[in-house]
Design an enzyme around this catalytic site. Structure first.
Site, PDB file in Angstrom:
ATOM      1  N   ASP A 186      -6.567   0.576   0.950  1.00 59.88           N
ATOM      2  CA  ASP A 186      -6.667   0.926   2.365  1.00 59.88           C
ATOM      3  C   ASP A 186      -8.042   0.486   2.888  1.00 59.88           C
ATOM      4  OD1 ASP A 186      -8.476   2.684   1.335  1.00 59.88           O
ATOM      5  OD2 ASP A 186      -7.679   4.441   2.352  1.00 59.88           O
TER       6      ASP A 186
ATOM      7  N   LYS B 270       0.831  -1.200   0.000  1.00 59.11           N
ATOM      8  CA  LYS B 270       0.000   0.000   0.000  1.00 59.11           C
ATOM      9  C   LYS B 270       0.872   1.259   0.000  1.00 59.11           C
ATOM     10  CE  LYS B 270      -1.933   1.947   3.545  1.00 59.11           C
ATOM     11  NZ  LYS B 270      -2.707   2.423   4.675  1.00 59.11           N
TER      12      LYS B 270
END
Ligand code: SF4
Length: 215
Positions: free
Chosen positions: A146, A128
């Site tokens: 997320d 991420k």
């Protein structure tokens, strides 16, 4: 349970959803403040389990004090912990930041690398964070998964899992590469303003007719 849509059908529906969200949120952009790839790398590490607003408050003074990887290694761990205290999980984050900076210096000449494979070798940096840095600093396509993306892609029926890597790979198959970076901002903005966790505003949602979870 309804039969799963084919990838082709989901691809078309998500494309229409992204068109709508782009019209609804023309100001969608990354929520973290930064001026360099190194600053975004640190800000993203700090953003784990913390709001962007809080991170931006902390980094305002942090980035004035620490300008390079060397600066983070010059102070005792306890001092760095204190400086990032209010972002939560500060012990772990401070340890990761110092280890990350050490590796940046030892292996990458103090520069932020520009490949996912290299970025994820840095302590505290997962896919991420790596994709966030690549897409926002280098305009390299990357999907950042997320909590908003996880929640909303499940609500939209695009995926049926909370595994971030599985979501990333499924989205890579159903979204055109040139839309990946914009999609990150659009979905996160939608999650903050409309499809809010536990209180989605379906009544005013611009994609309600395209969402199987609309109430
Ligand atoms: S219709 Fe409701 S659940 Fe679906 S995306 Fe919009 S706010 Fe979220």
């Amino acid at each position: 349970m309804a039969r799963r849509e084919s990838r082709a059908v989901r691809r078309d529906r998500l494309s229409a959803i992204l068109d709508r969200l782009a019209a609804a949120y023309p100001d969608a952009r990354v929520g973290l403040d930064f001026t360099t790839p190194f600053e975004l790398l640190i800000a993203t590490i700090l953003s784990a389990q913390c709001t962007d607003e809080r991170v931006n408050i902390v980094t305002k003074s942090l980035f004035a004090k620490y300008r390079s990887p060397d600066d983070y290694l010059r102070v005792p761990l306890e001092e760095l912990e204190q400086d990032i205290h209010s972002t939560g999980f500060y012990r772990n984050k401070a340890k990761n930041i110092q280890a990350c900076c050490k590796r940046l210096i030892d292996v990458f000449h103090g520069e932020v690398p520009v490949t996912l494979e290299e970025l994820i070798t840095l302590p505290g940096v997962g896919r991420k964070t790596a994709n966030c840095v690549l897409s926002n600093c280098f305009d390299i396509p990357g999907i950042t998964v997320d909590t908003h993306v996880t929640r909303i892609m499940n609500l939209l029926g695009m995926v049926n899992t909370t595994d971030a890597v599985a979501i990333e790979f499924e989205l890579m198959k159903i979204v055109d590469t040139e839309r990946w970076n914009a999609m990150n901002h659009l979905i996160i903005t939608h999650g903050r303003r409309t499809c809010i966790a536990r209180r989605p505003q379906c009544g005013t949602c611009p994609i309600a007719d395209l969402c199987p979870s609309a109430q």
